[in-house]
Design a protein around this motif. Structure first.
Motif, mmCIF file in Angstrom:
data_model
loop_
_atom_site.group_PDB
_atom_site.id
_atom_site.type_symbol
_atom_site.label_atom_id
_atom_site.label_comp_id
_atom_site.label_asym_id
_atom_site.label_seq_id
_atom_site.Cartn_x
_atom_site.Cartn_y
_atom_site.Cartn_z
ATOM 1 N N VAL A 156 0.479 -10.981 -14.840
ATOM 2 C CA VAL A 156 -0.990 -10.940 -15.078
ATOM 3 C C VAL A 156 -1.791 -10.487 -14.129
ATOM 4 C CG1 VAL A 156 -0.919 -13.005 -17.071
ATOM 5 C CG2 VAL A 156 -1.107 -13.446 -14.546
ATOM 6 N N GLU A 162 -3.987 -8.243 -11.863
ATOM 7 C CA GLU A 162 -5.072 -7.383 -11.812
ATOM 8 C C GLU A 162 -5.415 -6.886 -13.318
ATOM 9 O OE1 GLU A 162 -3.410 -3.798 -9.870
ATOM 10 O OE2 GLU A 162 -2.833 -4.686 -7.896
ATOM 11 N N THR A 163 -5.162 -8.213 -14.096
ATOM 12 C CA THR A 163 -5.895 -7.912 -15.367
ATOM 13 C C THR A 163 -6.903 -8.844 -15.909
ATOM 14 O OG1 THR A 163 -4.080 -9.713 -16.227
ATOM 15 C CG2 THR A 163 -3.406 -7.581 -16.186
#
Length: 426
Positions: free
Chosen positions: A240, A242-243
């Motif tokens: 997950v 950089e989301t």
């Protein structure tokens, strides 16, 4: 990583938390470094404002025919531009210094975590099951394995050095059976998604979960600049990174069975014989990603999932709440599960389940958004062993040993062993 704004608002709370972890006070040093950064940004902003004003004045000077004034302003703008460039380089150095300092600070324990210095101060939460009673002297796993001719340490040392093991025949199959049993349990009944992940990762992945920069000596590094994972927590949690997730999609629960590689740099002299502490071992890892309100309940759920493995195997165990001085770097609260080993006559760790809050999410820039809200929030992450295969193998061998040195296969594993009920010398 902790939020510098939170540190500025809660310096005493941070220093008290660090004290409970046996670390020195750092709040004021961090605040001073942040003040230095803020002061420098103010200087840069003033320079940029003056450059913009001077640039406008150049046009006016030229328009009025004041060439000398225009030339002086052009020279000033050039000088300011050079100062800004130097200042931006200084800004990058200060930012890097602050980020490095923040990256080395452990997480803040939750209020209900026992305060203590080391494992002697951990608090038993519950015991489950009764240790077996034998009418013979219980042996340790290495004596059992070597006598069966299915566990070798000397040959492994010739190939790879200390802290490696070769398993053969039915013991090798038993370890494989344990892994398949755990995966089927966690995916079929506990709602985790099975995932196959890379074993080699970049610096950024290990920074995200907190192993770098502080614990590099505990890891294996390749000549090509990648690292062997110490646990699948690294790759599963970084799924997950950089989301920005939708709150409606949380929690996310994933699991993986992988080899793990650890230098055991801080474990000199401990458990040198046998396969309790290895450079290479297999583990089923559990990782959850939740919103900020659901993480504490998720810790209890995850711990129960790991406990269920031991219940199905018929192994006695206890759950221990780790004290502040014994918790991992990124954890806010940790439950260890310790399984009974008859050969040692004591409980030993087989699983560790931790909630990290938004500590790892800040390092990974992993966020979620709530419908109707403009601001995004950092996700909360959790990780746990579900469980370590090598230690589960040890526990099964020692708890299911017979007087003749054979090992009874637990009923839960027999479907994965082709119906074999007993492991014995052929």
């Amino acid at each position: 990583m902790l939020d510098i704004k939170w540190i500025r608002d809660n310096p005493d709370k941070l220093d008290k938390a660090l004290e409970t972890r046996g670390a020195p006070a750092m709040a004021m040093d961090l605040i001073k470094l942040d003040e230095r950064r803020r002061d420098h940004l103010k200087v840069l902003q003033d320079l940029q404002n003056r450059r913009n004003e001077a640039s406008k004045e150049i046009g006016k000077a030229k328009g009025s025919g004041d060439a000398a004034r225009a030339d002086a302003l052009i020279e000033e703008v050039g000088s300011i531009k050079a100062e800004i460039q130097d200042g931006e380089e200084t800004e990058r150095r200060i930012d890097a210094e602050l980020e490095d300092a923040l990256a080395r600070i452990p997480n803040v324990p939750l209020d209900d975590v026992p305060i203590g210095a080391d494992e002697a101060d951990n608090v038993e939460v519950r015991k489950v099951g009764e240790p077996p009673r034998f009418d013979f002297a219980a042996k340790e796993h290495f004596d059992l394995g070597e006598a069966l001719g299915m566990m070798e340490f000397e040959q492994a040392a010739k190939i790879s050095g200390a802290r490696f093991t070769i398993l053969k025949g039915q013991l090798a199959r038993l370890e494989r059976a344990l892994g398949q049993f755990m995966l089927d349990l966690h995916t079929g009944e506990h709602g985790y998604q099975e995932t196959v992940v890379p074993l080699l990762v970049r610096d950024e992945a290990l920074f995200g979960t907190g192993q770098l920069p502080k614990f590099a000596e505990d890891l294996f590094h390749t000549s090509e600049g990648r690292w062997l994972i110490p646990t699948a927590e690294v790759t599963l949690t970084n799924l997950v990174r950089e989301t920005t997730l939708d709150a409606a999609d949380l929690p996310i629960r994933v699991t993986a069975l992988t080899p793990c590689f650890r230098s055991e740099a801080g474990a000199a002299g401990r458990d040198q014989r046998g396969m309790l502490r290895q450079h290479q071992f297999y583990k089923v890892e559990l990782v959850s990603v939740t919103d900020e309100d659901g993480s504490i309940a998720e810790l209890d759920r995850m711990t129960a999932c790991a406990e269920e493995v031991l219940k199905r195997l018929g192994l006695a165990y206890r759950v221990v709440a780790l004290c502040t001085g014994d918790m991992g770097f990124g954890a806010r609260k940790t439950f260890d599960i310790e399984v009974w080993l008859p050969g040692q006559g004591m409980y030993r760790e087989i699983s560790s389940c931790s909630v990290c809050g938004d500590f790892q999410a800040r390092r990974m820039n992993a966020r979620y958004k709530v419908a109707g809200e403009k601001a995004q929030r950092f996700v909360h992450t959790l990780n746990g062993s579900g469980v370590a295969l090598g230690r589960a193998l040890i526990a099964v061998m020692e708890n299911y040993q017979n007087a003749d040195g054979s090992i009874t296969v637990p009923e839960a594993l027999r479907p994965y062993m082709g119906g074999i009920e007993t492991i014995a010398v052929a």
